[in-house]
Design a protein around this motif. Structure first.
Motif, PDB file in Angstrom:
ATOM      1  N   MET A   1      27.307 -12.348 -18.666  1.00 26.68           N
ATOM      2  CA  MET A   1      26.378 -12.799 -17.640  1.00 26.68           C
ATOM      3  C   MET A   1      26.778 -12.145 -16.322  1.00 26.68           C
ATOM      4  O   MET A   1      27.915 -12.199 -15.907  1.00 26.68           O
ATOM      5  N   LYS A   3      26.158 -11.698 -12.125  1.00 24.70           N
ATOM      6  CA  LYS A   3      25.636 -12.418 -10.965  1.00 24.70           C
ATOM      7  C   LYS A   3      25.437 -11.450  -9.826  1.00 24.70           C
ATOM      8  O   LYS A   3      26.270 -10.595  -9.580  1.00 24.70           O
ATOM      9  N   SER A  13      21.322 -14.800 -11.769  1.00 21.29           N
ATOM     10  CA  SER A  13      22.117 -14.482 -12.943  1.00 21.29           C
ATOM     11  C   SER A  13      21.194 -14.398 -14.152  1.00 21.29           C
ATOM     12  O   SER A  13      20.102 -14.958 -14.157  1.00 21.29           O
ATOM     13  N   ILE A  14      21.661 -13.697 -15.164  1.00 25.51           N
ATOM     14  CA  ILE A  14      20.888 -13.540 -16.389  1.00 25.51           C
ATOM     15  C   ILE A  14      21.500 -14.450 -17.447  1.00 25.51           C
ATOM     16  O   ILE A  14      22.690 -14.383 -17.716  1.00 25.51           O
ATOM     17  N   LYS A  15      20.665 -15.308 -18.029  1.00 23.82           N
ATOM     18  CA  LYS A  15      21.108 -16.202 -19.085  1.00 23.82           C
ATOM     19  C   LYS A  15      20.400 -15.821 -20.375  1.00 23.82           C
ATOM     20  O   LYS A  15      19.287 -15.308 -20.357  1.00 23.82           O
ATOM     21  N   VAL A  16      21.050 -16.092 -21.487  1.00 26.14           N
ATOM     22  CA  VAL A  16      20.482 -15.768 -22.787  1.00 26.14           C
ATOM     23  C   VAL A  16      20.017 -17.063 -23.447  1.00 26.14           C
ATOM     24  O   VAL A  16      20.787 -17.998 -23.596  1.00 26.14           O
ATOM     25  N   ARG A  17      18.734 -17.110 -23.791  1.00 27.27           N
ATOM     26  CA  ARG A  17      18.202 -18.225 -24.569  1.00 27.27           C
ATOM     27  C   ARG A  17      18.326 -17.850 -26.040  1.00 27.27           C
ATOM     28  O   ARG A  17      17.850 -16.796 -26.467  1.00 27.27           O
ATOM     29  N   GLU A  18      18.922 -18.715 -26.817  1.00 25.77           N
ATOM     30  CA  GLU A  18      19.123 -18.424 -28.229  1.00 25.77           C
ATOM     31  C   GLU A  18      17.800 -18.470 -28.982  1.00 25.77           C
ATOM     32  O   GLU A  18      16.862 -19.149 -28.573  1.00 25.77           O
ATOM     33  N   GLU A  35      15.711 -14.461 -29.612  1.00 28.23           N
ATOM     34  CA  GLU A  35      16.459 -14.763 -28.395  1.00 28.23           C
ATOM     35  C   GLU A  35      15.946 -13.913 -27.244  1.00 28.23           C
ATOM     36  O   GLU A  35      15.430 -12.815 -27.439  1.00 28.23           O
ATOM     37  N   ARG A  37      16.464 -12.919 -22.817  1.00 26.74           N
ATOM     38  CA  ARG A  37      17.230 -12.972 -21.575  1.00 26.74           C
ATOM     39  C   ARG A  37      16.285 -13.424 -20.474  1.00 26.74           C
ATOM     40  O   ARG A  37      15.162 -12.934 -20.371  1.00 26.74           O
ATOM     41  N   CYS A  38      16.717 -14.386 -19.659  1.00 29.77           N
ATOM     42  CA  CYS A  38      15.866 -14.868 -18.578  1.00 29.77           C
ATOM     43  C   CYS A  38      16.666 -14.900 -17.279  1.00 29.77           C
ATOM     44  O   CYS A  38      17.885 -15.006 -17.280  1.00 29.77           O
ATOM     45  N   SER A  40      17.763 -16.573 -13.764  1.00 33.64           N
ATOM     46  CA  SER A  40      17.871 -17.890 -13.153  1.00 33.64           C
ATOM     47  C   SER A  40      18.440 -17.731 -11.744  1.00 33.64           C
ATOM     48  O   SER A  40      19.146 -16.774 -11.449  1.00 33.64           O
TER      49      SER A  40
END
Length: 57
Positions: A1, A3, A13-18, A35, A37-38, A40
């Motif tokens: 991740m 920032k 930041s980039i978060k990964v949704r499973e 999955e 990447r979004c 936030s």
């Protein structure tokens, strides 16, 4: 991740949704949702936008 901070505004930041199993609402069939990447935003404590929102109510 990773920032990327923007001082006075917040940090992105980039978060990964499973991946998950979803359902088509029209047909009722199950589908695989991959999955993703979004992006936030964690806002800064003294963000000018948040102070504006607090002053309006």
């Amino acid at each position: 991740m990773s920032k990327d901070p923007y001082f006075g505004f917040g940090s992105f930041s980039i978060k990964v949704r499973e991946g998950r199993v979803g359902r088509n609402a029209k047909t009722g069939t199950t589908v695989h949702v991959p999955e993703r990447r979004c992006l936030s935003l964690g806002r800064a404590p003294r963000c000018a936008y948040s102070q504006l929102c607090r002053s309006n109510g």
